[in-house]
Every structure is written in structure tokens, then in C-alpha cells.
Design a protein around this motif. Sequence first.
Motif, PDB file in Angstrom:
ATOM      1  N   SER A  93      -2.867   5.973   0.787  1.00 26.02           N
ATOM      2  CA  SER A  93      -4.293   6.061   0.489  1.00 26.02           C
ATOM      3  C   SER A  93      -5.136   6.310   1.736  1.00 26.02           C
ATOM      4  O   SER A  93      -6.254   6.760   1.630  1.00 26.02           O
ATOM      5  CB  SER A  93      -4.767   4.798  -0.209  1.00 26.02           C
ATOM      6  OG  SER A  93      -4.611   3.677   0.634  1.00 26.02           O
TER       7      SER A  93
ATOM      8  N   GLY B  43      -8.109   2.483  -2.019  1.00 25.90           N
ATOM      9  CA  GLY B  43      -6.863   3.161  -2.387  1.00 25.90           C
ATOM     10  C   GLY B  43      -6.583   2.989  -3.864  1.00 25.90           C
ATOM     11  O   GLY B  43      -6.745   1.903  -4.428  1.00 25.90           O
TER      12      GLY B  43
ATOM     13  N   ASP C 160       2.008   3.114   0.775  1.00 26.25           N
ATOM     14  CA  ASP C 160       0.649   3.486   0.390  1.00 26.25           C
ATOM     15  C   ASP C 160       0.171   4.634   1.255  1.00 26.25           C
ATOM     16  O   ASP C 160       0.145   4.550   2.474  1.00 26.25           O
ATOM     17  CB  ASP C 160      -0.276   2.272   0.556  1.00 26.25           C
ATOM     18  CG  ASP C 160      -1.682   2.558   0.106  1.00 26.25           C
ATOM     19  OD1 ASP C 160      -1.884   3.574  -0.589  1.00 26.25           O
ATOM     20  OD2 ASP C 160      -2.583   1.776   0.451  1.00 26.25           O
TER      21      ASP C 160
END
Length: 129
Positions: free
Chosen positions: A127, A9, A125
Motif C-alpha cells: 500500500s 492501505g 503490504d
Amino acid sequence: LGKLPDQLGGRQVALVSLVVEALGQGLLWIAPDPVFALAGATLTGLGFSLVFPSMGVEAMRRVPAQSRGVAVGGFLAFVDVTAAVTGPLAGLLIGALGYRSAFLAGLAACVASAALIAFGMGGGDRSQT
């Protein structure tokens, strides 16, 4: 290390990279001799090398597929503007306060950037989406 932003990520890799870069800038700021300066330059370069691709990965993951061209263009425009502004600003700083001040400013910029990534990107996040 170029695959790390895709694998781990962009946000995580950029954060770690900025910490490494900040350590390098800190060493350059306080470097009492060329060995410390070389270590600082090495850490700065290592950290800096993954910030750009990591943020690029984040920019692409945060927009729909049909908007990625515009996102890349905007991302690169910001990189170009910062490159154009940083040199003259660093020159003014060095002229007024000496060379070490540029490394202190670099350290401050890394810390501010890391804080923005850690606390200011919002939305958690993404990612893995």
C-alpha cells in the motif's frame, strides 16, 4: 471514512471492515430482538461500506499504470458475478434452513474473506509503494 483505504492501505482497511461486518452478521444471526438486529444491520453496513473501495485500491496498486483499466474491469466483473450469485444462493439457503442461516453464511464468508486477506494475499503490504 472514504479516504481511509488511500491513507492506511486497502488491505488493512478491508481486514478491519470485514471484522466489523462479521460482528454485524453474528449479531443478526443470534439476534433475540429488534434492537440486536438493528445493531447487527448497522455493523454489517458499516463494515461492508469500505470493503469494496479497499479492495479496489488494492487492485489498482498491484498492477502497472497501463493495466489499471483492465484491472478495474476484472474487479468489477467479479463484484457483479458475486452479486448475481449471492441472492439466489441465500434464497436457497433460507428456503432450506430459515433466515438465520443466511446470516451465519454471511458470517462465515466474512471470516473466510478476512483470513484470505490476512494470510493469503502474499507479497506483504504494497500500500505504500
